[in-house]
Design a protein around this motif. Sequence first.
Motif, PDB file in Angstrom:
ATOM      1  N   TYR A 331       0.818  -1.211   0.000  1.00  0.00           N
ATOM      2  CA  TYR A 331       0.000   0.000   0.000  1.00  0.00           C
ATOM      3  C   TYR A 331       0.854   1.264   0.000  1.00  0.00           C
ATOM      4  O   TYR A 331       0.309   2.369  -0.004  1.00  0.00           O
ATOM      5  CB  TYR A 331      -0.917   0.001   1.235  1.00  0.00           C
ATOM      6  CG  TYR A 331      -2.039  -1.020   1.141  1.00  0.00           C
ATOM      7  CD1 TYR A 331      -3.277  -0.660   0.625  1.00  0.00           C
ATOM      8  CD2 TYR A 331      -1.848  -2.334   1.561  1.00  0.00           C
ATOM      9  CE1 TYR A 331      -4.307  -1.595   0.537  1.00  0.00           C
ATOM     10  CE2 TYR A 331      -2.876  -3.266   1.479  1.00  0.00           C
ATOM     11  CZ  TYR A 331      -4.105  -2.900   0.971  1.00  0.00           C
ATOM     12  OH  TYR A 331      -5.120  -3.827   0.875  1.00  0.00           O
ATOM     13  N   GLY A 332       2.182   1.104  -0.036  1.00  0.00           N
ATOM     14  CA  GLY A 332       3.049   2.274  -0.094  1.00  0.00           C
ATOM     15  C   GLY A 332       2.805   3.201   1.082  1.00  0.00           C
ATOM     16  O   GLY A 332       2.669   2.779   2.232  1.00  0.00           O
ATOM     17  N   GLU A 333       2.734   4.541   0.711  1.00  0.00           N
ATOM     18  CA  GLU A 333       2.548   5.559   1.742  1.00  0.00           C
ATOM     19  C   GLU A 333       1.100   6.039   1.815  1.00  0.00           C
ATOM     20  O   GLU A 333       0.797   7.027   2.465  1.00  0.00           O
ATOM     21  CB  GLU A 333       3.454   6.751   1.457  1.00  0.00           C
ATOM     22  CG  GLU A 333       3.181   7.369   0.077  1.00  0.00           C
ATOM     23  CD  GLU A 333       4.133   8.496  -0.254  1.00  0.00           C
ATOM     24  OE1 GLU A 333       3.667   9.644  -0.181  1.00  0.00           O
ATOM     25  OE2 GLU A 333       5.318   8.198  -0.512  1.00  0.00           O
ATOM     26  N   SER A 334       0.181   5.272   1.209  1.00  0.00           N
ATOM     27  CA  SER A 334      -1.187   5.756   1.045  1.00  0.00           C
ATOM     28  C   SER A 334      -2.063   5.638   2.299  1.00  0.00           C
ATOM     29  O   SER A 334      -3.138   6.229   2.365  1.00  0.00           O
ATOM     30  CB  SER A 334      -1.858   4.993  -0.102  1.00  0.00           C
ATOM     31  OG  SER A 334      -1.949   3.609   0.218  1.00  0.00           O
ATOM     32  N   ASP A 335      -1.638   4.871   3.264  1.00  0.00           N
ATOM     33  CA  ASP A 335      -2.503   4.639   4.446  1.00  0.00           C
ATOM     34  C   ASP A 335      -1.702   4.850   5.735  1.00  0.00           C
ATOM     35  O   ASP A 335      -1.472   3.908   6.506  1.00  0.00           O
ATOM     36  CB  ASP A 335      -3.072   3.226   4.379  1.00  0.00           C
ATOM     37  CG  ASP A 335      -4.161   3.003   5.410  1.00  0.00           C
ATOM     38  OD1 ASP A 335      -4.664   3.997   5.992  1.00  0.00           O
ATOM     39  OD2 ASP A 335      -4.497   1.819   5.686  1.00  0.00           O
ATOM     40  N   PRO A 336      -1.253   6.089   5.979  1.00  0.00           N
ATOM     41  CA  PRO A 336      -0.456   6.356   7.192  1.00  0.00           C
ATOM     42  C   PRO A 336      -1.326   6.266   8.454  1.00  0.00           C
ATOM     43  O   PRO A 336      -2.524   6.527   8.424  1.00  0.00           O
ATOM     44  CB  PRO A 336       0.049   7.769   6.977  1.00  0.00           C
ATOM     45  CG  PRO A 336      -0.985   8.398   6.107  1.00  0.00           C
ATOM     46  CD  PRO A 336      -1.491   7.323   5.202  1.00  0.00           C
TER      47      PRO A 336
END
Length: 359
Positions: A331-336
């Motif tokens: 999900y990369g950095e999309s769901d901090p």
Amino acid sequence: MKFTSLVLAAALASPLAMAATDQHQENLATRQYVGGAVSYVDVDDDRQIDDQGEGYSVFYGRQLSDSFWWETEGGFYKMDGEVPDGQDFYQYHLTTGLAYAFGDRTGFTPYVIVALGAIKHEVLPRDDNDTNFTANAGLGAVTGPIFDNGLKLRGDVRYVYDDFDGAGPARGEGGFGDVRASLGLEFPLGYTKVITKEKTVVKTREVAVQQPVIDSDGDGIPDNLDQCPNTLPGGKVDAKGCLIVNQTITFNDILFELDSARLTRSSENTLSRIAQSLQSQTDFRIEVAGHTDSTGSAEYNDILSQKRADSVRQYLISQGVDSGRISARGYGESDPVAGNDSVSGRAMNRRVEFRVTEK
């Protein structure tokens, strides 16, 4: 007279032998006693005798009720004086009567006694022998047992009347009244040996010892109630200790080398324990979700997070977990979950999640 003395002495010796047995407790059901006494006699002045008299006796007693006792006594008493032409009296008494005890005779007990009977007089010179009526009454006391065989001491003082009406200077003129003080021994019959053993009673009490609660997998359900042991660490479970589906479990201790999808040694150890948990309960699926912080480009972080999720999936499969139960997605950095403007926030965002779903 010598023969009579021997008979009385033998009678006194008999209860002595009887009481010498090893006995300890009086039989209260049929209480009886025998005994003997020596006496001092204060002679009636009308007898015309200067000296006093002395004698001895034996007796037998039996309890009739709580306080009344029947007692029979036989005795010999000598009264000889130095009055010129005076008479010497030798008396043989046999009396029976009642005693009232102010107690139960197991301890020090005063009593009163009244007795009636016959008295045989031998008067010297031998010209005035006779058998006459006699009565006595007095006060006395008996001790409790002073030895294990039940031996007791007793003493009494009695007024002794007889209606001897002899001739000579000691003519009775209606009888004589002497005072007799006696001291003797009393031996209870039926004094039996009783051995008392103390019984030690140890009181015990049941104490409920609380056993320590053991929860090996840390899911909050004790091992003795846990139907799904070795639950996935950090997961929510039901009352049976089994993992609940449709939840997300976050692991911040699954780490990778810098800018890489290679697992650290400590992370491999953590994943080995997770693999064991996944094999213990197999009724759910897992999506391994990889996340990064915002350092670098979004495209780079998507690729890196995917590689890291794949790396975790492959390690679990290598430990025996069914590959069909595990999927991986970056999900990369999309769901901090925290801000990326601090070191701690970025560390929280770099995480691996296990998303539990139904199988």
